[in-house]
Design a protein around this motif. Structure first.
Motif, PDB file in Angstrom:
ATOM      1  N   GLU A   1      -4.142   0.128  -4.401  1.00  0.00           N
ATOM      2  CA  GLU A   1      -5.418   0.078  -4.377  1.00  0.00           C
ATOM      3  C   GLU A   1      -6.449  -0.634  -5.415  1.00  0.00           C
ATOM      4  OE1 GLU A   1      -6.937   0.035  -1.373  1.00  0.00           O
ATOM      5  OE2 GLU A   1      -9.124  -0.083  -1.694  1.00  0.00           O
TER       6      GLU A   1
ATOM      7  N   ALA B   1     -15.019  -4.509  -2.087  1.00  0.00           N
ATOM      8  CA  ALA B   1     -14.038  -4.845  -3.105  1.00  0.00           C
ATOM      9  C   ALA B   1     -13.106  -5.727  -2.826  1.00  0.00           C
ATOM     10  CB  ALA B   1     -13.401  -3.320  -3.575  1.00  0.00           C
ATOM     11  N   THR B   2     -12.970  -6.385  -1.532  1.00  0.00           N
ATOM     12  CA  THR B   2     -12.018  -7.214  -0.891  1.00  0.00           C
ATOM     13  C   THR B   2     -10.822  -6.849  -0.698  1.00  0.00           C
ATOM     14  OG1 THR B   2     -11.274  -8.212  -3.025  1.00  0.00           O
ATOM     15  CG2 THR B   2     -13.198  -9.111  -2.220  1.00  0.00           C
ATOM     16  N   THR B   3     -10.569  -5.532  -0.584  1.00  0.00           N
ATOM     17  CA  THR B   3      -9.238  -4.697  -0.597  1.00  0.00           C
ATOM     18  C   THR B   3      -8.858  -4.503   1.217  1.00  0.00           C
ATOM     19  OG1 THR B   3      -9.791  -2.532  -0.464  1.00  0.00           O
ATOM     20  CG2 THR B   3      -9.233  -3.666  -2.797  1.00  0.00           C
TER      21      THR B   3
ATOM     22  N   ARG C   1       0.764  -1.231   0.038  1.00  0.00           N
ATOM     23  CA  ARG C   1       0.153  -0.041   0.052  1.00  0.00           C
ATOM     24  C   ARG C   1       0.768   1.318   0.051  1.00  0.00           C
ATOM     25  NH1 ARG C   1      -4.925  -0.056   0.667  1.00  0.00           N
ATOM     26  NH2 ARG C   1      -5.250  -2.505   1.742  1.00  0.00           N
TER      27      ARG C   1
ATOM     28  N   ALA D   1      -5.417  -4.321  -5.918  1.00  0.00           N
ATOM     29  CA  ALA D   1      -5.803  -5.307  -4.818  1.00  0.00           C
ATOM     30  C   ALA D   1      -6.965  -5.943  -4.878  1.00  0.00           C
ATOM     31  CB  ALA D   1      -5.691  -4.363  -3.483  1.00  0.00           C
ATOM     32  N   ALA D   2      -7.964  -5.504  -5.786  1.00  0.00           N
ATOM     33  CA  ALA D   2      -9.171  -5.969  -6.099  1.00  0.00           C
ATOM     34  C   ALA D   2      -9.310  -6.994  -7.260  1.00  0.00           C
ATOM     35  CB  ALA D   2     -10.349  -4.980  -6.169  1.00  0.00           C
ATOM     36  N   THR D   3      -8.010  -7.321  -7.602  1.00  0.00           N
ATOM     37  CA  THR D   3      -7.870  -8.261  -9.091  1.00  0.00           C
ATOM     38  C   THR D   3      -7.452  -9.623  -8.459  1.00  0.00           C
ATOM     39  OG1 THR D   3      -5.615  -7.549  -9.173  1.00  0.00           O
ATOM     40  CG2 THR D   3      -7.128  -6.276 -10.255  1.00  0.00           C
ATOM     41  N   PRO D   4      -7.898 -10.607  -9.203  1.00  0.00           N
ATOM     42  CA  PRO D   4      -7.564 -11.993  -8.747  1.00  0.00           C
ATOM     43  C   PRO D   4      -6.131 -12.059  -8.608  1.00  0.00           C
ATOM     44  CG  PRO D   4      -8.499 -11.942 -10.739  1.00  0.00           C
ATOM     45  CD  PRO D   4      -8.577 -10.381 -10.595  1.00  0.00           C
TER      46      PRO D   4
ATOM     47  N   PRO E   1      -4.543  -8.646   0.842  1.00  0.00           N
ATOM     48  CA  PRO E   1      -4.872  -7.632   1.654  1.00  0.00           C
ATOM     49  C   PRO E   1      -6.517  -7.871   2.129  1.00  0.00           C
ATOM     50  CG  PRO E   1      -4.906  -7.051  -0.702  1.00  0.00           C
ATOM     51  CD  PRO E   1      -4.125  -8.104  -0.689  1.00  0.00           C
ATOM     52  N   GLY E   2      -6.989  -8.381   1.595  1.00  0.00           N
ATOM     53  CA  GLY E   2      -8.397  -8.840   2.047  1.00  0.00           C
ATOM     54  C   GLY E   2      -8.701  -9.813   3.037  1.00  0.00           C
ATOM     55  N   GLU E   3      -7.236 -10.364   3.414  1.00  0.00           N
ATOM     56  CA  GLU E   3      -7.492 -11.528   4.417  1.00  0.00           C
ATOM     57  C   GLU E   3      -7.578 -11.087   5.797  1.00  0.00           C
ATOM     58  OE1 GLU E   3      -7.227 -14.872   3.670  1.00  0.00           O
ATOM     59  OE2 GLU E   3      -7.214 -15.546   5.841  1.00  0.00           O
ATOM     60  N   THR E   4      -8.487 -11.775   6.554  1.00  0.00           N
ATOM     61  CA  THR E   4      -8.673 -11.230   8.004  1.00  0.00           C
ATOM     62  C   THR E   4      -7.419 -11.563   8.771  1.00  0.00           C
ATOM     63  OG1 THR E   4     -10.805 -12.181   7.661  1.00  0.00           O
ATOM     64  CG2 THR E   4     -10.355 -11.481   9.940  1.00  0.00           C
TER      65      THR E   4
ATOM     66  N   ARG F   1     -12.666 -15.504  -2.360  1.00  0.00           N
ATOM     67  CA  ARG F   1     -12.289 -13.950  -2.632  1.00  0.00           C
ATOM     68  C   ARG F   1     -11.552 -13.940  -4.005  1.00  0.00           C
ATOM     69  NH1 ARG F   1      -9.567 -13.273   1.868  1.00  0.00           N
ATOM     70  NH2 ARG F   1      -7.564 -13.952   1.112  1.00  0.00           N
ATOM     71  N   VAL F   2     -10.884 -14.823  -4.525  1.00  0.00           N
ATOM     72  CA  VAL F   2     -10.189 -14.863  -5.669  1.00  0.00           C
ATOM     73  C   VAL F   2     -11.553 -14.916  -6.774  1.00  0.00           C
ATOM     74  CG1 VAL F   2      -8.732 -15.885  -7.282  1.00  0.00           C
ATOM     75  CG2 VAL F   2      -8.044 -15.462  -5.139  1.00  0.00           C
TER      76      VAL F   2
ATOM     77  N   PRO G   1     -16.307 -13.270   0.813  1.00  0.00           N
ATOM     78  CA  PRO G   1     -14.793 -12.618   0.475  1.00  0.00           C
ATOM     79  C   PRO G   1     -13.821 -12.972   1.783  1.00  0.00           C
ATOM     80  CG  PRO G   1     -16.283 -10.885   0.869  1.00  0.00           C
ATOM     81  CD  PRO G   1     -17.005 -12.482   0.857  1.00  0.00           C
ATOM     82  N   ALA G   2     -14.451 -13.506   2.993  1.00  0.00           N
ATOM     83  CA  ALA G   2     -13.390 -13.884   4.016  1.00  0.00           C
ATOM     84  C   ALA G   2     -12.725 -15.242   3.839  1.00  0.00           C
ATOM     85  CB  ALA G   2     -14.330 -14.157   5.200  1.00  0.00           C
TER      86      ALA G   2
ATOM     87  N   SER H   1     -10.570 -17.531   1.222  1.00  0.00           N
ATOM     88  CA  SER H   1      -9.376 -16.824   0.298  1.00  0.00           C
ATOM     89  C   SER H   1      -9.810 -17.324  -1.093  1.00  0.00           C
ATOM     90  CB  SER H   1      -7.884 -17.314   0.674  1.00  0.00           C
ATOM     91  OG  SER H   1      -7.844 -18.601   0.783  1.00  0.00           O
TER      92      SER H   1
ATOM     93  N   ARG I   1     -13.230 -11.504  -7.033  1.00  0.00           N
ATOM     94  CA  ARG I   1     -12.409 -10.636  -7.787  1.00  0.00           C
ATOM     95  C   ARG I   1     -12.439 -10.949  -9.177  1.00  0.00           C
ATOM     96  NH1 ARG I   1      -7.311 -10.758  -3.692  1.00  0.00           N
ATOM     97  NH2 ARG I   1      -8.140  -9.403  -2.062  1.00  0.00           N
ATOM     98  N   ARG I   2     -12.712 -12.216  -9.582  1.00  0.00           N
ATOM     99  CA  ARG I   2     -12.760 -12.389 -11.063  1.00  0.00           C
ATOM    100  C   ARG I   2     -14.018 -11.700 -11.805  1.00  0.00           C
ATOM    101  NH1 ARG I   2     -10.392 -17.829 -10.105  1.00  0.00           N
ATOM    102  NH2 ARG I   2      -8.114 -17.591 -10.428  1.00  0.00           N
TER     103      ARG I   2
ATOM    104  N   LEU J   1     -15.436  -8.763 -10.325  1.00  0.00           N
ATOM    105  CA  LEU J   1     -15.163  -7.573  -9.520  1.00  0.00           C
ATOM    106  C   LEU J   1     -14.631  -6.580 -10.580  1.00  0.00           C
ATOM    107  CD1 LEU J   1     -16.182  -6.264  -6.881  1.00  0.00           C
ATOM    108  CD2 LEU J   1     -13.762  -6.826  -6.381  1.00  0.00           C
TER     109      LEU J   1
ATOM    110  N   ALA K   1     -10.018  -6.316   4.950  1.00  0.00           N
ATOM    111  CA  ALA K   1     -10.745  -7.217   5.664  1.00  0.00           C
ATOM    112  C   ALA K   1     -11.851  -6.513   6.855  1.00  0.00           C
ATOM    113  CB  ALA K   1      -9.552  -8.436   6.233  1.00  0.00           C
TER     114      ALA K   1
END
Lengths: 276, 291, 191
Positions: A150, B55-57, A143, A153-156, A272-275, B78-79, B72-73, B75, B82-83, B85, B59
């Motif tokens: 940013e 947007a999964t960026t 980041r 981060a929203a891409t596969p 980035p989206g992982e808890t 989530r991917v 999205p929680a 993994s 994202r495909r 989104l 958590a």
């Protein structure tokens, strides 16, 4: 022109169903007659596909220098385009890395002397070399260092795949530059190459720590740890090169696969989206 | 609150997020359906944080999200999400030394468009959608603010995503571009789920089928733009003199005073609009309960 | 496709009605849509003609791609006074086919003429042969396929011996002898 071949003759020509003489006749007529050329049958999909290939060749930007170089080394085209955007591979970084190496080599050569102290002149180089890929990784993905982070981060591909690809590219780059500088050093060649395993181990450690902390934090901690480890040799053991001794090298060699396994197991945490 | 949207694409339950001690999302619950939904709210209401969670960026700390049937929680899911989104961040960063084409192509690679010919075709398509086709070879650093915004929108459109999350897409656009954006967004909304945040009630009135109002980290209203106007029914007044009480009012173009809330002396009732409802919602819940 | 913002500067319109020379001028000015129209207009017959010289459709498609890329790069070299655009493109196409063959190795021979599917020559067809070639047509018809191919490549397609050798997948010396033999036969038939 008053005479035109009948349409079905043109169609038979296009399908290759005419005898050679008629073929020649139709061809010489087509060469002069736009109307009959337009009557040559074709499939719409074929024309579209053919045009798309052409359009892509005539209307595309020239790939960046880095992309072309990577492709030259056999990197797939899309990976090369991806890596060329790595901030740590920007020209400024490469120049900085070359500069650091240049200084270290110059320092080693200027202070080089014969006799038992010859190896000591290598210390600045040996300390600096493993820090280069480390710094590159801090600046490769995240980041705070990547302006387009940013959106990405929203891409596969975001997360561990992007980070590891970039880290690998940065590491290869740093190792190649340092490797090129190594033969310029005075002193025993074995010792001059003693930076390689620490560099790999520190890189793997940086990735492993990045699964918990932000990459710049991990890298700063490791850089401090590395400097401390090098300084500990002369302070506590009286050996300037303790951190590069065969025993230490064996330790690095063992650490690399262990750390990489750890990175692999915890790779989801690089997302980035992982808890957390 | 009205009935949920007919086709639910996104469900959010009790979403919570805090930065240190500051609570940014405080139990957001909402549903999104196909079409364009507007997200209204003042600065600091948590709009961007909510959009980033979707947007999964980012958590969330608590609660759950299901988007396009995916969590999205997880993994893997989530991917997969994202495909499908597209995301326009509030502050889309760029590599300034890249050209427009290179930048969009770069995101296309991140979206797994590996085949060069297909990828280039898709890049040209999205640049055409935002009318940047003739600027494809321009360096990003030479673009105006409006062009950068369109560039950021172009990368969000890559791969024709089913779910589009747009954080303040109309910022920096001039009135003509804003109008064209509305046309594009409403066309996208015909078959996809579009969630856009904005400060502009006009944007919402012009193109959103549904609207969500956020305040202090929670969704305080969900419904149609008409429902939002109806919040202010019976509480919008026009008077010749400013109200004496402490209430929300402003002088309008015809010289009269428009007051929201309690009736001012000699006030005539007026037709409520979206903005009236929005302002009343933000004005405080105590007043709302009183009515 | 919906346009986000209308174009402000409209370049001079080029439509499907534009003639080849105009389109080529637009191509020289860097307009891909003009190249697209040229491709639409010329790719089908070029494909047909190349397919008579190379049986592998992929090689033909590659050659067509190279041809239009070459047209894109070389459009500024075309002069309107030099004749039809089609006549300007064809030599590019046949030479691109030859370079493609050089990359991919010798091609399978052009579709052998299938005697079983022989199309009966109608009276109309016979007239056509007469119109286009007169006695020469009938004379060429009597040549063996090898000699005919050599004559076609060198005389009708205007290739050099070297290029013809590559196209036909035979040594240059063989091309030369076949052309000489074919010419001698033709002289004999026409005498």
């Amino acid at each position: 022109m008053t005479w035109h071949p009948p349409r079905d003759l043109v169609e038979r020509y296009a399908r290759g169903r005419l005898d050679p003489v008629l073929t020649m006749s139709v061809e010489s007529h087509l060469a002069r007659c736009p109307a009959c050329r337009a009557a040559v049958p074709y499939e719409e999909e074929w024309l579209t596909a053919s045009w798309e290939r052409i359009e892509d060749l005539v209307d595309r930007p020239r790939p960046r220098l880095a992309t072309r170089l990577l492709c030259r080394f056999g990197v797939p085209e899309h990976v090369a385009v991806f890596l060329a955007a790595t901030p740590a591979l920007a020209r400024g970084w490469l120049v900085a890395m070359a500069g650091v190496l240049g200084f270290a080599v110059a320092a080693a050569r200027l202070s080089a002397q014969d006799g038992p102290g010859a190896a000591d002149a290598l210390i600045p180089f040996l300390v600096a070399a493993p820090l280069l890929p480390l710094a590159g990784i801090a600046a490769a993905y995240g980041r705070h260092v990547d302006p387009a982070y940013e959106s990405q981060a929203a891409t596969p591909l975001a997360g561990w795949r992007a980070l590891l690809l970039r880290a690998l590219a940065v590491l290869c780059c740093a190792v190649a530059l340092t490797g090129a500088a190594t033969p310029l050093l005075p002193g025993p060649p074995g010792l001059a190459a003693a930076w390689l395993l620490p560099a790999l181990a520190l890189t793997a450690a940086a990735l492993a720590l990045s699964t918990r902390f932000a990459p710049p934090v991990s890298v700063a901690a490791l850089a401090a740890a590395w400097s401390g480890a090098v300084a500990a040799g002369p302070l506590f053991a009286g050996d300037l090169l303790l951190a590069f001794s065969p025993g230490a090298q064996a330790l690095y060699a063992l650490a690399v696969p262990a750390l990489l396994a750890l990175v692999y197991l915890r790779r989801a945490r690089l997302d980035p989206g992982e808890t957390r | 609150m009205t009935a949920p949207p007919a086709t639910v694409a996104v469900t959010v339950r009790d979403l919570a997020k805090r930065y240190g001690r500051r609570v940014v999302l405080d139990g957001v619950t909402l549903e999104l359906g196909r079409g364009v939904t507007g997200l209204l709210g003042p600065n600091g209401a948590g709009k961007t944080t909510l959009l980033r969670c979707l947007a999964t960026t980012l958590a969330p700390d608590g609660g759950e999200v299901r988007a396009l049937g995916l969590d999205p929680a997880d993994s893997g899911e989530r991917v997969a999400l994202r495909r499908r989104l597209g995301y326009l961040p509030q502050d889309p960063g760029f590599y300034p030394h890249f050209t427009v084409f290179e930048l969009v192509e770069y995101v296309a690679i991140l979206k797994e468009l590996t085949d060069r010919v297909t990828r280039h075709r898709e890049v040209r398509r999205v640049l055409g959608e935002v009318d940047l086709a003739d600027r494809a070879q321009a360096k990003v650093r030479r673009l105006s603010g409006g062009m950068r915004q369109r560039l950021a929108l172009a990368q969000a459109l890559l791969g024709d995503p089913e779910l589009l999350i747009l954080d303040e897409p109309t910022v920096g656009l001039d009135p003509e571009q804003r109008m064209r954006f509305r046309a594009l967004a409403s066309r996208l909304g015909e078959s996809r789920t579009v969630l856009l945040s904005t400060h502009q009630t006009e944007d919402v009135a012009a193109l959103c089928e549904r609207v969500i109002v956020m305040k202090d980290g929670a969704a305080v209203f969900q419904g149609t733009p008409g429902d939002l106007g109806a919040v202010a029914a019976g509480r919008v007044w026009l008077s010749d003199r400013p109200p004496t009480e402490e209430s929300l009012f402003w002088r309008t173009a015809d010289g009269r005073y428009r007051t929201l809330g309690a009736r001012p002396p000699a006030g005539d009732p007026a037709d409520p609009g979206i903005e009236d409802g929005y302002l009343l919602l933000l004005g405080g819940s105590s007043e709302r309960e009183a009515s | 496709m919906y346009r986000f913002l209308a174009r402000r500067r409209e370049p001079p319109p080029i439509g499907p009605a534009g003639d080849d020379a105009e389109l080529l001028a637009a191509v020289a000015a860097g307009r891909t849509e003009a190249l697209r129209l040229l491709h639409q207009r010329h790719a089908p017959w070029i494909r047909g003609r190349l397919a008579r010289r190379c049986a592998d459709p992929d090689t033909v498609d590659d050659a067509i791609q190279d041809t239009f890329v070459a047209v894109w790069r070389g459009a500024h070299r075309y002069r309107a006074g030099e004749g039809e655009v089609a006549a300007w493109i064809w030599p590019i196409a046949i030479r691109r086919l030859i370079s493609t063959l050089r990359r991919t190795g010798p091609a399978p021979p052009a579709t052998p003429y299938d005697e079983a599917r022989l199309v009966t020559e109608s009276a109309e067809d016979a007239v056509l042969v007469g119109v286009e070639h007169g006695d020469l047509g009938t004379a060429v018809a009597r040549l063996s396929p090898e000699l005919r191919a050599a004559i076609q490549a060198t005389v009708l397609d205007g290739l050099t011996v070297k290029e013809a050798a590559r196209l036909l997948g035979i040594p240059e010396g063989t091309v030369k002898t076949r052309v000489m033999r074919a010419k001698a036969r033709l002289r004999g038939y026409l005498a």
